[in-house]
Scaffold this active site. Sequence first.
Site, PDB file in Angstrom:
ATOM      1  N   ASP A  33       0.835  -1.210   0.000  1.00 40.74           N
ATOM      2  CA  ASP A  33       0.000   0.000   0.000  1.00 40.74           C
ATOM      3  C   ASP A  33       0.869   1.259   0.000  1.00 40.74           C
ATOM      4  O   ASP A  33       1.991   1.250   0.507  1.00 40.74           O
ATOM      5  CB  ASP A  33      -0.901  -0.025   1.251  1.00 40.74           C
ATOM      6  CG  ASP A  33      -2.054   0.961   1.138  1.00 40.74           C
ATOM      7  OD1 ASP A  33      -2.295   1.505   0.047  1.00 40.74           O
ATOM      8  OD2 ASP A  33      -2.721   1.190   2.174  1.00 40.74           O
ATOM      9  N   HIS A  50       2.754   2.976  -8.900  1.00 37.56           N
ATOM     10  CA  HIS A  50       2.570   1.548  -9.191  1.00 37.56           C
ATOM     11  C   HIS A  50       3.779   0.997  -9.944  1.00 37.56           C
ATOM     12  O   HIS A  50       4.232  -0.110  -9.684  1.00 37.56           O
ATOM     13  CB  HIS A  50       1.302   1.335 -10.027  1.00 37.56           C
ATOM     14  CG  HIS A  50       0.042   1.753  -9.321  1.00 37.56           C
ATOM     15  ND1 HIS A  50      -0.197   1.433  -8.004  1.00 37.56           N
ATOM     16  CD2 HIS A  50      -1.048   2.456  -9.748  1.00 37.56           C
ATOM     17  CE1 HIS A  50      -1.383   1.926  -7.645  1.00 37.56           C
ATOM     18  NE2 HIS A  50      -1.915   2.556  -8.682  1.00 37.56           N
ATOM     19  N   LEU A 144      11.019 -20.800  -3.580  1.00 39.67           N
ATOM     20  CA  LEU A 144      10.020 -19.843  -3.086  1.00 39.67           C
ATOM     21  C   LEU A 144       8.741 -19.870  -3.932  1.00 39.67           C
ATOM     22  O   LEU A 144       8.808 -19.857  -5.168  1.00 39.67           O
ATOM     23  CB  LEU A 144      10.629 -18.432  -3.148  1.00 39.67           C
ATOM     24  CG  LEU A 144       9.699 -17.261  -2.818  1.00 39.67           C
ATOM     25  CD1 LEU A 144       9.392 -17.212  -1.336  1.00 39.67           C
ATOM     26  CD2 LEU A 144      10.324 -15.928  -3.242  1.00 39.67           C
TER      27      LEU A 144
HETATM   28  C1  FPP Z   1      -2.152   0.081  -3.295  1.00 36.95           C
HETATM   29  O1  FPP Z   1      -1.627   1.372  -3.272  1.00 36.95           O
HETATM   30  C2  FPP Z   1      -1.566  -0.645  -4.393  1.00 36.95           C
HETATM   31  C3  FPP Z   1      -2.258  -1.301  -5.362  1.00 36.95           C
HETATM   32  C4  FPP Z   1      -3.710  -1.394  -5.396  1.00 36.95           C
HETATM   33  C5  FPP Z   1      -1.553  -1.949  -6.462  1.00 36.95           C
HETATM   34  C6  FPP Z   1      -0.372  -2.720  -6.037  1.00 36.95           C
HETATM   35  C7  FPP Z   1       0.396  -3.158  -7.204  1.00 36.95           C
HETATM   36  C8  FPP Z   1       1.730  -3.117  -7.285  1.00 36.95           C
HETATM   37  C9  FPP Z   1       2.593  -2.654  -6.212  1.00 36.95           C
HETATM   38  C10 FPP Z   1       2.430  -3.623  -8.459  1.00 36.95           C
HETATM   39  C11 FPP Z   1       2.220  -5.090  -8.549  1.00 36.95           C
HETATM   40  C12 FPP Z   1       3.215  -5.701  -9.362  1.00 36.95           C
HETATM   41  C13 FPP Z   1       3.031  -6.851  -9.995  1.00 36.95           C
HETATM   42  C14 FPP Z   1       4.195  -7.456 -10.616  1.00 36.95           C
HETATM   43  C15 FPP Z   1       1.714  -7.518 -10.111  1.00 36.95           C
HETATM   44  P1  FPP Z   1      -2.606   2.594  -3.525  1.00 36.95           P
HETATM   45  O2  FPP Z   1      -2.640   2.866  -4.974  1.00 36.95           O
HETATM   46  O3  FPP Z   1      -3.936   2.312  -2.913  1.00 36.95           O
HETATM   47  O4  FPP Z   1      -1.857   3.717  -2.744  1.00 36.95           O
HETATM   48  P2  FPP Z   1      -2.525   4.923  -1.940  1.00 36.95           P
HETATM   49  O5  FPP Z   1      -3.295   4.309  -0.806  1.00 36.95           O
HETATM   50  O6  FPP Z   1      -1.355   5.705  -1.477  1.00 36.95           O
HETATM   51  O7  FPP Z   1      -3.396   5.676  -2.904  1.00 36.95           O
END
Ligand code: FPP
Length: 253
Positions: A33, A50, A144
């Site tokens: 997050d 992201h 893993l």
């Molecule tokens: C939450 O942060 C994050 C997500 C919903 C997406 C997570 C995805 C990745 C980290 C990349 C994944 C990688 C692969 C290889 C599948 P948010 O956008 O809700 O952050 P915020 O709360 O600060 O707005």
Amino acid sequence: MSIRLPFTKKKRKESEPLTNTENIPNHVAIIMDGNGRWAKKRSLPRIAGHKEGVDSVVRTVRAAHKCNVNIVTLYAFSTENWKRPQKEIDFLMKLPKEFLHIHLPELMERNVRIQTIGEFDALPAHTKEAVQYAIDKTRNNDGLLLNFALNYGSRYEIVQATKQVMADIQNSKLSMDALDEEIFAKYLYTKELSDPDLLIRTSGEQRLSNFLLWQLAYTEFWFTDVYWPDFDEAVFKQAIEEYQQRQRRYGGI
Ligand code: FPP
């Protein structure tokens, strides 16, 4: 959609190996997050967070491998994330392919097996194709297990499992008397996995957001203010070291 990040990437030191190699969590689940807030702090679009978050996934795999963790489950896209703007969803759906295109050779070298939990069929075709290719390619690896929660929602999972249990009882494949927690767990996406020992959530939020509600019943929780794009081996190690100090009693004394 390609974005360029207008800053030089932070050089990250490899941290020392764990001094205590006892009591390592077998399964670590992570709610990644803070991507949006990380980007906002830098006046970048949310998708920049992201994109940067993919590098944190790579660092996490390396760190987990180094610490001898056996399973890592990453919450990459929830059933609620479909509520986001379409452009952001499209970007998120391209990330698995981008990640695998670059890092599959390293994952193979590290003997990593890829799996997913969630409603796989409802993902866009290009996402499914890339992920399915990686699942097939890594199928015989026995190192893993890197488990992506993609289009995952825990309440949905539990309701689907309940429906399947009821159907099996109706068809006499299962008796009501035999149904217990162990059998119920076999109806969940995670049927082949042990429950997480440690849950990490980044970005300072302290909630579960519909993640593994059944499976986290006795899991140790660890929260950090670090945003996911800043997550690295040192933070992972800190979580493991704090876990090693915990006493798990599972309701006993
Ligand atoms: C939450 O942060 C994050 C997500 C919903 C997406 C997570 C995805 C990745 C980290 C990349 C994944 C990688 C692969 C290889 C599948 P948010 O956008 O809700 O952050 P915020 O709360 O600060 O707005």
